[in-house]
Design an enzyme around this catalytic site. Sequence first.
Site, PDB file in Angstrom:
ATOM      1  N   SER A 147       0.807  -1.231   0.000  1.00 60.05           N
ATOM      2  CA  SER A 147       0.000   0.000   0.000  1.00 60.05           C
ATOM      3  C   SER A 147       0.833   1.270   0.000  1.00 60.05           C
ATOM      4  O   SER A 147       0.294   2.364  -0.148  1.00 60.05           O
ATOM      5  CB  SER A 147      -0.929   0.039   1.212  1.00 60.05           C
ATOM      6  OG  SER A 147      -1.747  -1.094   1.261  1.00 60.05           O
ATOM      7  N   HIS A 180       2.975   4.113   7.987  1.00 64.31           N
ATOM      8  CA  HIS A 180       1.932   4.192   9.009  1.00 64.31           C
ATOM      9  C   HIS A 180       2.391   5.051  10.190  1.00 64.31           C
ATOM     10  O   HIS A 180       3.586   5.081  10.522  1.00 64.31           O
ATOM     11  CB  HIS A 180       1.587   2.793   9.527  1.00 64.31           C
ATOM     12  CG  HIS A 180       1.065   1.864   8.470  1.00 64.31           C
ATOM     13  ND1 HIS A 180      -0.158   2.036   7.872  1.00 64.31           N
ATOM     14  CD2 HIS A 180       1.612   0.760   7.897  1.00 64.31           C
ATOM     15  CE1 HIS A 180      -0.361   1.063   6.982  1.00 64.31           C
ATOM     16  NE2 HIS A 180       0.707   0.284   6.978  1.00 64.31           N
ATOM     17  N   SER A 189       3.473  -5.879   7.313  1.00 66.82           N
ATOM     18  CA  SER A 189       3.166  -4.500   7.672  1.00 66.82           C
ATOM     19  C   SER A 189       3.252  -4.331   9.196  1.00 66.82           C
ATOM     20  O   SER A 189       2.802  -5.218   9.926  1.00 66.82           O
ATOM     21  CB  SER A 189       1.758  -4.150   7.194  1.00 66.82           C
ATOM     22  OG  SER A 189       1.493  -2.802   7.466  1.00 66.82           O
ATOM     23  N   ARG A 230       1.998 -11.045   1.813  1.00 66.66           N
ATOM     24  CA  ARG A 230       2.572 -10.626   3.100  1.00 66.66           C
ATOM     25  C   ARG A 230       3.335 -11.789   3.749  1.00 66.66           C
ATOM     26  O   ARG A 230       2.878 -12.928   3.682  1.00 66.66           O
ATOM     27  CB  ARG A 230       1.465 -10.201   4.072  1.00 66.66           C
ATOM     28  CG  ARG A 230       0.540  -9.112   3.562  1.00 66.66           C
ATOM     29  CD  ARG A 230      -0.607  -8.968   4.544  1.00 66.66           C
ATOM     30  NE  ARG A 230      -1.573  -7.953   4.193  1.00 66.66           N
ATOM     31  CZ  ARG A 230      -2.647  -8.175   3.426  1.00 66.66           C
ATOM     32  NH1 ARG A 230      -2.868  -9.363   2.900  1.00 66.66           N
ATOM     33  NH2 ARG A 230      -3.499  -7.198   3.183  1.00 66.66           N
ATOM     34  N   LYS A 275      -5.130  -4.403   8.624  1.00 65.72           N
ATOM     35  CA  LYS A 275      -5.674  -3.034   8.659  1.00 65.72           C
ATOM     36  C   LYS A 275      -6.882  -2.874   7.760  1.00 65.72           C
ATOM     37  O   LYS A 275      -7.516  -1.818   7.775  1.00 65.72           O
ATOM     38  CB  LYS A 275      -4.588  -2.039   8.270  1.00 65.72           C
ATOM     39  CG  LYS A 275      -3.450  -1.995   9.293  1.00 65.72           C
ATOM     40  CD  LYS A 275      -2.408  -0.968   8.949  1.00 65.72           C
ATOM     41  CE  LYS A 275      -1.192  -1.096   9.845  1.00 65.72           C
ATOM     42  NZ  LYS A 275      -0.391  -2.315   9.550  1.00 65.72           N
TER      43      LYS A 275
HETATM   44  C1  LIG Z   1      -0.328  -6.421   0.357  1.00 64.49           C
HETATM   45  C2  LIG Z   1       0.691  -5.770   1.233  1.00 64.49           C
HETATM   46  C3  LIG Z   1       0.489  -4.490   1.723  1.00 64.49           C
HETATM   47  C4  LIG Z   1       1.433  -3.897   2.549  1.00 64.49           C
HETATM   48  N1  LIG Z   1       1.287  -2.582   2.908  1.00 64.49           N
HETATM   49  C5  LIG Z   1       2.226  -1.991   3.676  1.00 64.49           C
HETATM   50  C6  LIG Z   1       2.131  -0.620   4.001  1.00 64.49           C
HETATM   51  O1  LIG Z   1       1.286   0.116   3.491  1.00 64.49           O
HETATM   52  N2  LIG Z   1       3.032  -0.104   4.875  1.00 64.49           N
HETATM   53  C7  LIG Z   1       4.004  -0.865   5.441  1.00 64.49           C
HETATM   54  O2  LIG Z   1       4.745  -0.370   6.276  1.00 64.49           O
HETATM   55  N3  LIG Z   1       4.173  -2.156   5.078  1.00 64.49           N
HETATM   56  C8  LIG Z   1       3.319  -2.723   4.201  1.00 64.49           C
HETATM   57  N4  LIG Z   1       3.481  -4.019   3.816  1.00 64.49           N
HETATM   58  C9  LIG Z   1       4.621  -4.760   4.309  1.00 64.49           C
HETATM   59  C10 LIG Z   1       5.900  -4.422   3.531  1.00 64.49           C
HETATM   60  O3  LIG Z   1       5.647  -4.417   2.147  1.00 64.49           O
HETATM   61  C11 LIG Z   1       6.940  -5.461   3.877  1.00 64.49           C
HETATM   62  O4  LIG Z   1       7.082  -5.497   5.281  1.00 64.49           O
HETATM   63  C12 LIG Z   1       8.298  -5.154   3.276  1.00 64.49           C
HETATM   64  O5  LIG Z   1       8.198  -4.898   1.889  1.00 64.49           O
HETATM   65  C13 LIG Z   1       9.203  -6.346   3.522  1.00 64.49           C
HETATM   66  O6  LIG Z   1      10.407  -6.142   2.861  1.00 64.49           O
HETATM   67  P1  LIG Z   1      11.468  -7.316   2.779  1.00 64.49           P
HETATM   68  O7  LIG Z   1      12.698  -6.706   2.245  1.00 64.49           O
HETATM   69  O8  LIG Z   1      11.528  -8.025   4.080  1.00 64.49           O
HETATM   70  O9  LIG Z   1      10.817  -8.374   1.790  1.00 64.49           O
HETATM   71  P2  LIG Z   1      10.825  -8.447   0.196  1.00 64.49           P
HETATM   72  O10 LIG Z   1      10.558  -7.147  -0.418  1.00 64.49           O
HETATM   73  O11 LIG Z   1       9.949  -9.569  -0.176  1.00 64.49           O
HETATM   74  O12 LIG Z   1      12.340  -8.791  -0.122  1.00 64.49           O
HETATM   75  C14 LIG Z   1      12.899 -10.056   0.101  1.00 64.49           C
HETATM   76  C15 LIG Z   1      13.822 -10.348  -1.052  1.00 64.49           C
HETATM   77  O13 LIG Z   1      14.519 -11.564  -0.812  1.00 64.49           O
HETATM   78  C16 LIG Z   1      14.713 -12.201  -2.064  1.00 64.49           C
HETATM   79  N5  LIG Z   1      14.995 -13.617  -1.848  1.00 64.49           N
HETATM   80  C17 LIG Z   1      14.150 -14.556  -1.347  1.00 64.49           C
HETATM   81  N6  LIG Z   1      14.780 -15.758  -1.314  1.00 64.49           N
HETATM   82  C18 LIG Z   1      16.032 -15.559  -1.810  1.00 64.49           C
HETATM   83  C19 LIG Z   1      17.143 -16.426  -2.043  1.00 64.49           C
HETATM   84  N7  LIG Z   1      17.110 -17.726  -1.748  1.00 64.49           N
HETATM   85  N8  LIG Z   1      18.282 -15.891  -2.572  1.00 64.49           N
HETATM   86  C20 LIG Z   1      18.354 -14.563  -2.887  1.00 64.49           C
HETATM   87  N9  LIG Z   1      17.314 -13.713  -2.685  1.00 64.49           N
HETATM   88  C21 LIG Z   1      16.182 -14.203  -2.153  1.00 64.49           C
HETATM   89  C22 LIG Z   1      13.384 -11.947  -2.775  1.00 64.49           C
HETATM   90  O14 LIG Z   1      13.502 -12.114  -4.179  1.00 64.49           O
HETATM   91  C23 LIG Z   1      13.050 -10.529  -2.356  1.00 64.49           C
HETATM   92  O15 LIG Z   1      13.504  -9.572  -3.299  1.00 64.49           O
HETATM   93  C24 LIG Z   1       2.576  -4.620   2.936  1.00 64.49           C
HETATM   94  C25 LIG Z   1       2.804  -5.896   2.414  1.00 64.49           C
HETATM   95  C26 LIG Z   1       1.902  -6.441   1.536  1.00 64.49           C
HETATM   96  C27 LIG Z   1       2.208  -7.754   0.904  1.00 64.49           C
END
Ligand SMILES: Cc1cc2nc3c(=O)[nH]c(=O)nc-3n(C[C@H](O)[C@H](O)[C@H](O)COP(=O)(O)OP(=O)(O)OC[C@H]3O[C@@H](n4cnc5c(N)ncnc54)[C@H](O)[C@@H]3O)c2cc1C
Length: 481
Positions: free
Chosen positions: A45, A49, A339, A312, A251
């Site tokens: 989104s 927040h 989130s 998520r 939310k």
């Molecule tokens: C529908 C939805 C709505 C949301 N809305 C909000 C919001 O409005 N505000 C907010 O604060 N949060 C929100 N969130 C949460 C937020 O998007 C996430 O908490 C955040 O993007 C997580 O980031 P990340 O880097 O942990 O995960 P990701 O962005 O998923 O990054 C993880 C990375 O690891 C890589 N990876 C996985 N396995 C391997 C492997 N074996 N080798 C190499 N690379 C690998 C993947 O390809 C990926 O690029 C929302 C989430 C969703 C799904």
Amino acid sequence: MYDFVIIGAGVIGTNIARELSRYQTKAIVLEKENDVANVQSLANSAIIHAGHNPEPGSLKARLNIWGNELYDELEKELDIPLLRSGAYVVAHNESEEKQLEHYLQISLQNKVPGAKIISAEEARITEPNLALSITKVLTLPTTKVTYPWEVAFACMENAMKNGVEFRKNALVTKLEQKDDHYLVTINNKDRIETKNIINATGVATDDIAALLDSSVEFKITPRKGEYFVLDKHMKGFVNHVLYPLPTEAGKGVLLTPQVHGEILVGPNSVFVEDKYRTDVSFEGLAYVKANAGLLAEGVPFHKIIRSFAGIRSTSNYHDFYIQESKEHKGFFHLGGIESPGLSAAPAIAKYLLSDVIGIDSLYPKNETFDPFRKKQPEFHSLSLAEKQHLIEAYPTYGNIICKCEQITEKEIVDAIHAPLGSHTIKGIKKRTRAGAGLCQGGYCEEKVMKLIARETGVSPLSIAYDSDDSSLFEEETKVEE
Ligand SMILES: Cc1cc2nc3c(=O)[nH]c(=O)nc-3n(C[C@H](O)[C@H](O)[C@H](O)COP(=O)(O)OP(=O)(O)OC[C@H]3O[C@@H](n4cnc5c(N)ncnc54)[C@H](O)[C@@H]3O)c2cc1C
């Protein structure tokens, strides 16, 4: 030998990479996709927040509030867009007003600045389309909206400038401990050595943890969220983020103004089996439509330009799991970062390095760390005089490729050749917004494809839309003799 291998280039891995580059360490980010932020950090989104619903005292609450503050710093240093929209959480009747009071108390305990309950009449002064059934709202003035992909991109670009390496198309397939360090296998063939591993793999964090740890304290149960996007000409239909009251499922369905003018409608919340399947369903979108009507009168569904879904990384730990492995020293997990993970991302990075790793006592500061990253000028937003000046210096600014978003040939060519550049249609869309407008690339995708082919010297037949196996064409059907 690396000091740190960060697995995953979402908003979490890239924020950590940038924080690490403040220290004299040898670090690399490994990403399985062909671009940064292609998974959760792409499809969400986009809200920073204020912190009205995380459990007071939890890591989610603490890092959400701190992260919200840190975004002001990121805006100045990394030139990321922020829309200071504020938010309204709405109530429709007496029973919901009681719940609103409960979330006010949570907001006050979490020290959310400016949180208070106001009447619907007062809220309608700035939000005239608020649903007529709404009686009161909790106002959260520090809520902001950003462009999540650009947060990850800007952090990674800045980390690279300060010495961190980045490798895309690098799927981590095996982790082994050898004496006092680790061996990381990439794509089942290359091996690199590192003293520490940071597991920032989003929905895959439990799987990556299990490559080394015999017991993992959290399990990810993926939860899908589906959305509609309303065309940017609907800008102003809502000015605040509009939230319903939170439930067990999250939310709820929101109306969220975006930094480039579109309005997001969604998401729903459905547990799914597949961690990476992001198709949308008729039922899911129907649910989103029905619930959006509880927030505003006459949501302009005739202005939908696309739908999408994100997954998520919900976990059974019920809080962010940011800990060193109990079995393997130097192996750090960032599990269950659902989130408010985007909101908390800059604070998560600082917390991991200072409180969990204790970086200050391990590595000296990088005296040459440069916190700044400047974005290329967005041609369409410049004055006529500035545009003329730029076209004189670089004539390809005069060639508009994406008519909806007014993106020029020069901006696209720059995005192809940048240090963190891309050679895919979607990669260029993420960097420049070519194809993100009303026609969704119907007019410009072919032109972008030809520019990528020209600039990289490959056949247009080999240009991918997104992942490397998503080629646009099978073969040429009209070949000049
Ligand atoms: C529908 C939805 C709505 C949301 N809305 C909000 C919001 O409005 N505000 C907010 O604060 N949060 C929100 N969130 C949460 C937020 O998007 C996430 O908490 C955040 O993007 C997580 O980031 P990340 O880097 O942990 O995960 P990701 O962005 O998923 O990054 C993880 C990375 O690891 C890589 N990876 C996985 N396995 C391997 C492997 N074996 N080798 C190499 N690379 C690998 C993947 O390809 C990926 O690029 C929302 C989430 C969703 C799904």
